[in-house]
Design a protein around this motif. Structure first.
Motif, PDB file in Angstrom:
ATOM      1  N   ARG A 144     -10.259  36.679 -25.849  1.00  0.00           N
ATOM      2  CA  ARG A 144     -10.547  36.808 -24.418  1.00  0.00           C
ATOM      3  C   ARG A 144     -11.611  37.874 -24.161  1.00  0.00           C
ATOM      4  N   LEU A 145     -11.483  39.007 -24.835  1.00  0.00           N
ATOM      5  CA  LEU A 145     -12.490  40.061 -24.678  1.00  0.00           C
ATOM      6  C   LEU A 145     -13.848  39.609 -25.212  1.00  0.00           C
ATOM      7  N   HIS A 146     -13.820  38.903 -26.335  1.00  0.00           N
ATOM      8  CA  HIS A 146     -15.071  38.411 -26.908  1.00  0.00           C
ATOM      9  C   HIS A 146     -15.774  37.476 -25.926  1.00  0.00           C
ATOM     10  N   LEU A 158     -17.082  39.552 -22.899  1.00  0.00           N
ATOM     11  CA  LEU A 158     -18.222  40.413 -23.223  1.00  0.00           C
ATOM     12  C   LEU A 158     -19.455  39.614 -23.611  1.00  0.00           C
ATOM     13  N   TYR A 159     -19.249  38.453 -24.224  1.00  0.00           N
ATOM     14  CA  TYR A 159     -20.412  37.632 -24.555  1.00  0.00           C
ATOM     15  C   TYR A 159     -21.117  37.148 -23.285  1.00  0.00           C
ATOM     16  N   ARG A 160     -20.363  36.830 -22.265  1.00  0.00           N
ATOM     17  CA  ARG A 160     -20.977  36.411 -20.999  1.00  0.00           C
ATOM     18  C   ARG A 160     -21.782  37.548 -20.378  1.00  0.00           C
ATOM     19  N   HIS A 177     -24.134  38.146 -29.750  1.00  0.00           N
ATOM     20  CA  HIS A 177     -22.897  38.158 -30.541  1.00  0.00           C
ATOM     21  C   HIS A 177     -22.654  39.500 -31.226  1.00  0.00           C
ATOM     22  N   GLU A 178     -23.692  40.116 -31.770  1.00  0.00           N
ATOM     23  CA  GLU A 178     -23.510  41.397 -32.459  1.00  0.00           C
ATOM     24  C   GLU A 178     -23.059  42.482 -31.495  1.00  0.00           C
ATOM     25  N   ASP A 179     -23.737  42.570 -30.355  1.00  0.00           N
ATOM     26  CA  ASP A 179     -23.333  43.555 -29.353  1.00  0.00           C
ATOM     27  C   ASP A 179     -21.910  43.290 -28.888  1.00  0.00           C
ATOM     28  N   CYS A 180     -21.604  42.026 -28.715  1.00  0.00           N
ATOM     29  CA  CYS A 180     -20.281  41.623 -28.257  1.00  0.00           C
ATOM     30  C   CYS A 180     -19.210  42.078 -29.255  1.00  0.00           C
ATOM     31  N   GLU A 181     -19.449  41.846 -30.521  1.00  0.00           N
ATOM     32  CA  GLU A 181     -18.493  42.262 -31.555  1.00  0.00           C
ATOM     33  C   GLU A 181     -18.303  43.779 -31.538  1.00  0.00           C
ATOM     34  N   ASP A 182     -19.398  44.505 -31.436  1.00  0.00           N
ATOM     35  CA  ASP A 182     -19.314  45.966 -31.375  1.00  0.00           C
ATOM     36  C   ASP A 182     -18.505  46.420 -30.168  1.00  0.00           C
ATOM     37  N   LEU A 183     -18.753  45.780 -29.047  1.00  0.00           N
ATOM     38  CA  LEU A 183     -18.055  46.171 -27.823  1.00  0.00           C
ATOM     39  C   LEU A 183     -16.565  45.836 -27.878  1.00  0.00           C
ATOM     40  N   VAL A 184     -16.210  44.712 -28.480  1.00  0.00           N
ATOM     41  CA  VAL A 184     -14.792  44.361 -28.625  1.00  0.00           C
ATOM     42  C   VAL A 184     -14.097  45.417 -29.480  1.00  0.00           C
ATOM     43  N   GLN A 185     -14.707  45.770 -30.600  1.00  0.00           N
ATOM     44  CA  GLN A 185     -14.110  46.788 -31.471  1.00  0.00           C
ATOM     45  C   GLN A 185     -13.990  48.129 -30.758  1.00  0.00           C
ATOM     46  N   LEU A 209     -17.915  49.912 -21.057  1.00  0.00           N
ATOM     47  CA  LEU A 209     -18.644  50.047 -22.325  1.00  0.00           C
ATOM     48  C   LEU A 209     -19.888  49.163 -22.336  1.00  0.00           C
ATOM     49  N   ALA A 210     -19.749  47.935 -21.831  1.00  0.00           N
ATOM     50  CA  ALA A 210     -20.894  47.013 -21.795  1.00  0.00           C
ATOM     51  C   ALA A 210     -21.989  47.553 -20.886  1.00  0.00           C
ATOM     52  N   LYS A 211     -21.611  48.088 -19.741  1.00  0.00           N
ATOM     53  CA  LYS A 211     -22.608  48.661 -18.824  1.00  0.00           C
ATOM     54  C   LYS A 211     -23.321  49.846 -19.467  1.00  0.00           C
TER      55      LYS A 211
END
Length: 191
Positions: free
Chosen positions: A28-30, A33-35, A40-48, A78-80
């Motif tokens: 769900r977080l992935h 955050l992907y949206r 994908h790389e940034d998304c993975e980093d942000l999920v972690q 974190l994404a912002k």
């Protein structure tokens, strides 16, 4: 068990509760955050990073909010932050893109002066000072006022009490004499 119950177990020290939260929310977080990032790389980093923050801040969570809302808030912040950081950073390739005929190779200039350059500058300044001392007083005065003190011709004329034409003449003749005096030094230093 509800998400909030699982979080209470984590707060109580049951480490396996964290695994349950990760299992429930990683996809769900992935997707969320992907949206936001479209990367994908940034998304993975942000999920972690989100899960890391959830674990570190587990004791600050209060059951008055849904766990999902609390986690999405952490993830969004974190994404912002990442987005703002990326806006400040610009990625520039120093190599020209061969597929783009208008692209040019980026030149990097180093603004730091090397020790050899500093030494050369010191010697150059010494040579300039010696050459200035060889000029007659009127020429040296005009050169110092114009080229070192950055005064206008009018100001120099007023300070020296001489006509504008005389000031210009002294500056030009003084510069020519300096060039003649230090030209040999400058030319011997070039390769």
């Amino acid at each position: 068990m509800s998400d909030e119950d699982v979080m209470e177990q984590l707060q109580a020290g049951v480490v396996q509760a964290f695994d349950i939260i990760v299992h429930r929310y990683k996809d769900r977080l992935h997707n969320f955050l992907y949206r936001y990032t479209h990367n994908h790389e940034d998304c993975e980093d942000l999920v972690q990073e989100t899960f890391l923050r959830v674990y570190r801040s587990r004791h600050s969570y209060e059951r008055i909010a849904k766990l999902s809302t609390w986690m999405y808030t952490i993830a969004l912040n974190l994404a912002k932050s990442m987005y703002k950081k990326k806006q400040r950073m610009s990625l520039i390739s120093i190599h020209a893109d061969e597929r783009d005929p208008d692209d040019r190779e980026f030149e990097i200039t180093d603004s730091k002066m090397l020790q050899d350059d500093q030494l050369h500058l010191k010697f150059s300044m010494d040579e300039l000072q010696k050459a200035l001392m060889e000029l007659n007083d009127d020429f040296r005065e005009a050169i110092v006022l114009r080229d070192i003190q950055q005064l206008t011709y009018e100001e120099i004329a007023e300070i020296t009490g001489t006509a504008m034409g005389t000031v210009k003449s002294r500056i030009n003749r003084g510069r020519q004499q300096l060039q003649d005096l230090i030209g040999d030094y400058v030319n011997s230093e070039t390769f």
